[in-house]
Design a protein around this motif. Structure first.
Motif, PDB file in Angstrom:
ATOM      1  N   TYR A  11       0.731 -16.983   8.832  1.00 34.39           N
ATOM      2  CA  TYR A  11      -0.226 -16.043   8.246  1.00 34.39           C
ATOM      3  C   TYR A  11       0.322 -14.631   8.444  1.00 34.39           C
ATOM      4  O   TYR A  11       0.500 -14.183   9.581  1.00 34.39           O
ATOM      5  CB  TYR A  11      -1.604 -16.233   8.886  1.00 34.39           C
ATOM      6  N   CYS A  62      -0.782 -12.070   3.003  1.00 37.99           N
ATOM      7  CA  CYS A  62      -1.955 -11.252   2.692  1.00 37.99           C
ATOM      8  C   CYS A  62      -1.521  -9.806   2.462  1.00 37.99           C
ATOM      9  O   CYS A  62      -0.849  -9.203   3.312  1.00 37.99           O
ATOM     10  CB  CYS A  62      -2.964 -11.321   3.835  1.00 37.99           C
ATOM     11  N   GLU A  95      -2.758 -13.812  -0.905  1.00 37.51           N
ATOM     12  CA  GLU A  95      -4.177 -13.440  -0.885  1.00 37.51           C
ATOM     13  C   GLU A  95      -4.272 -11.921  -0.943  1.00 37.51           C
ATOM     14  O   GLU A  95      -3.661 -11.218  -0.141  1.00 37.51           O
ATOM     15  CB  GLU A  95      -4.836 -13.963   0.390  1.00 37.51           C
ATOM     16  N   VAL A 155      -8.774  -9.156   7.447  1.00 38.15           N
ATOM     17  CA  VAL A 155      -9.851 -10.137   7.279  1.00 38.15           C
ATOM     18  C   VAL A 155      -9.321 -11.395   6.602  1.00 38.15           C
ATOM     19  O   VAL A 155      -9.672 -12.525   6.979  1.00 38.15           O
ATOM     20  CB  VAL A 155     -11.012  -9.531   6.468  1.00 38.15           C
ATOM     21  N   ASN A 156      -8.460 -11.218   5.608  1.00 37.95           N
ATOM     22  CA  ASN A 156      -7.895 -12.375   4.913  1.00 37.95           C
ATOM     23  C   ASN A 156      -6.976 -13.192   5.825  1.00 37.95           C
ATOM     24  O   ASN A 156      -6.977 -14.429   5.775  1.00 37.95           O
ATOM     25  CB  ASN A 156      -7.139 -11.915   3.668  1.00 37.95           C
ATOM     26  N   ALA A 158      -7.253 -13.422   9.101  1.00 37.35           N
ATOM     27  CA  ALA A 158      -8.138 -14.118  10.035  1.00 37.35           C
ATOM     28  C   ALA A 158      -8.852 -15.289   9.363  1.00 37.35           C
ATOM     29  O   ALA A 158      -8.988 -16.372   9.955  1.00 37.35           O
ATOM     30  CB  ALA A 158      -9.158 -13.134  10.606  1.00 37.35           C
ATOM     31  N   SER A 159      -9.303 -15.089   8.133  1.00 35.99           N
ATOM     32  CA  SER A 159     -10.059 -16.136   7.436  1.00 35.99           C
ATOM     33  C   SER A 159      -9.201 -17.366   7.181  1.00 35.99           C
ATOM     34  O   SER A 159      -9.608 -18.503   7.472  1.00 35.99           O
ATOM     35  CB  SER A 159     -10.606 -15.591   6.115  1.00 35.99           C
ATOM     36  N   HIS A 160      -8.013 -17.171   6.631  1.00 34.40           N
ATOM     37  CA  HIS A 160      -7.144 -18.318   6.346  1.00 34.40           C
ATOM     38  C   HIS A 160      -6.670 -18.989   7.634  1.00 34.40           C
ATOM     39  O   HIS A 160      -6.570 -20.222   7.699  1.00 34.40           O
ATOM     40  CB  HIS A 160      -5.956 -17.874   5.498  1.00 34.40           C
ATOM     41  N   LEU A 162      -8.262 -19.237  10.551  1.00 32.93           N
ATOM     42  CA  LEU A 162      -9.311 -20.062  11.154  1.00 32.93           C
ATOM     43  C   LEU A 162      -9.730 -21.214  10.243  1.00 32.93           C
ATOM     44  O   LEU A 162     -10.027 -22.314  10.733  1.00 32.93           O
ATOM     45  CB  LEU A 162     -10.511 -19.181  11.503  1.00 32.93           C
ATOM     46  N   MET A 163      -9.762 -20.997   8.935  1.00 32.95           N
ATOM     47  CA  MET A 163     -10.118 -22.097   8.030  1.00 32.95           C
ATOM     48  C   MET A 163      -9.127 -23.248   8.154  1.00 32.95           C
ATOM     49  O   MET A 163      -9.520 -24.421   8.229  1.00 32.95           O
ATOM     50  CB  MET A 163     -10.165 -21.599   6.580  1.00 32.95           C
ATOM     51  N   PRO A 185      -9.962 -13.540  16.295  1.00 36.65           N
ATOM     52  CA  PRO A 185      -9.473 -14.780  15.673  1.00 36.65           C
ATOM     53  C   PRO A 185      -8.267 -15.381  16.387  1.00 36.65           C
ATOM     54  O   PRO A 185      -8.133 -16.607  16.456  1.00 36.65           O
ATOM     55  CB  PRO A 185      -9.128 -14.363  14.241  1.00 36.65           C
TER      56      PRO A 185
END
Length: 248
Positions: A11, A62, A95, A155-156, A158-160, A162-163, A185
């Motif tokens: 990431y 990202c 992203e 934010v992107n 962290a989101s990817h 954790l998902m 995260p």
């Protein structure tokens, strides 16, 4: 015994990586910006003795598109690079956040010791005169300036991150960023899978991203990038029909 990951998600904070490379290699220096992210990530992962057999499963890049109205050449160069990343399959997903340009007002300042801002006060040869006296220490010059920044990249990331962990898509992760906003995260990730943290600059890690290799599930590592990480890992030129921008 700590887990040994085999399916690695990577990431990347694109702007953090870019400015890190610029700091390490030099702003006007060619030869490092046409970066092959998959080659770089693979090199970093295979060098980890605690992760034998680990393979890159997914790379998420990202970023945010540079504003073409205020920086047309930067926008054009970035667009070529983004297309080259997709063409060569150097990443699995790009992203996008937002690139925001707006006018801000702030006191005029200079860089002081340690990079601390020092507000400029009126003094000779430029003084401020009003009908009533003003104490020099209370006056400041205010400037109107163009302020540009990317929004949403952290934010992107962290989101990817954790998902993919929570969905069981990966069992180990690498985060390329030294952004302290990723503290939470990254801490959550370390409780579930081994985490490799890559600082794009050859400087100390942000304190909020520090930790112990044994924290959580364990088998974590930290790595700072050097010039010899950037230069050898470049995309082919041309990349399909795409040619590296001039001076890159």
């Amino acid at each position: 015994m700590p887990p040994i990951p085999t399916r690695i998600g990577v990431y990347i904070d694109g702007y953090n990586l870019y400015y890190g490379g610029r700091a390490v290699c030099g702003r006007g220096t060619p030869g490092w910006r046409w970066l092959d992210l998959r080659a770089l990530a693979t090199s970093l992962v295979t060098a980890q003795r605690g992760w034998p057999g680990a393979a890159i499963d997914r790379i998420v890049y990202c970023t945010a598109r540079i504003d073409g109205a205020t920086n047309p050449s930067g926008n054009a160069d970035q667009e070529v690079y983004l297309r080259a990343l997709a063409e060569t399959k150097s990443v699995d997903l790009i992203e996008y956040g937002n690139y925001v340009a707006r006018v801000k007002h702030a006191p005029l300042a200079t860089r002081g010791p340690g990079g601390v801002p020092v507000v400029v006060r009126p003094e000779w040869p430029i003084k401020v005169q009003y009908p009533t006296p003003i104490i020099d220490g209370e006056a400041a010059f205010m400037v109107s300036l163009l302020h540009q920044e990317e929004k949403g990249t952290d934010v992107n990331v962290a989101s990817h991150l954790l998902m993919d962990i929570l969905e069981g898509r990966v069992d180990g992760v690498v985060v390329m960023s030294n952004d302290s906003d990723l503290r939470l995260p990254v801490q959550v990730a370390r409780q579930r899978v081994p985490v490799g943290l890559v600082n794009p600059r050859n400087t100390p890690f942000a304190g909020d991203l520090a930790g112990l290799p044994s924290e959580g599930v364990g088998n974590h590592w930290w790595r700072r990038l050097r010039q010899d990480d950037y230069y050898p890992h470049q995309l082919p030129d041309p990349a399909g029909a795409l040619t590296k921008p001039l001076d890159w």
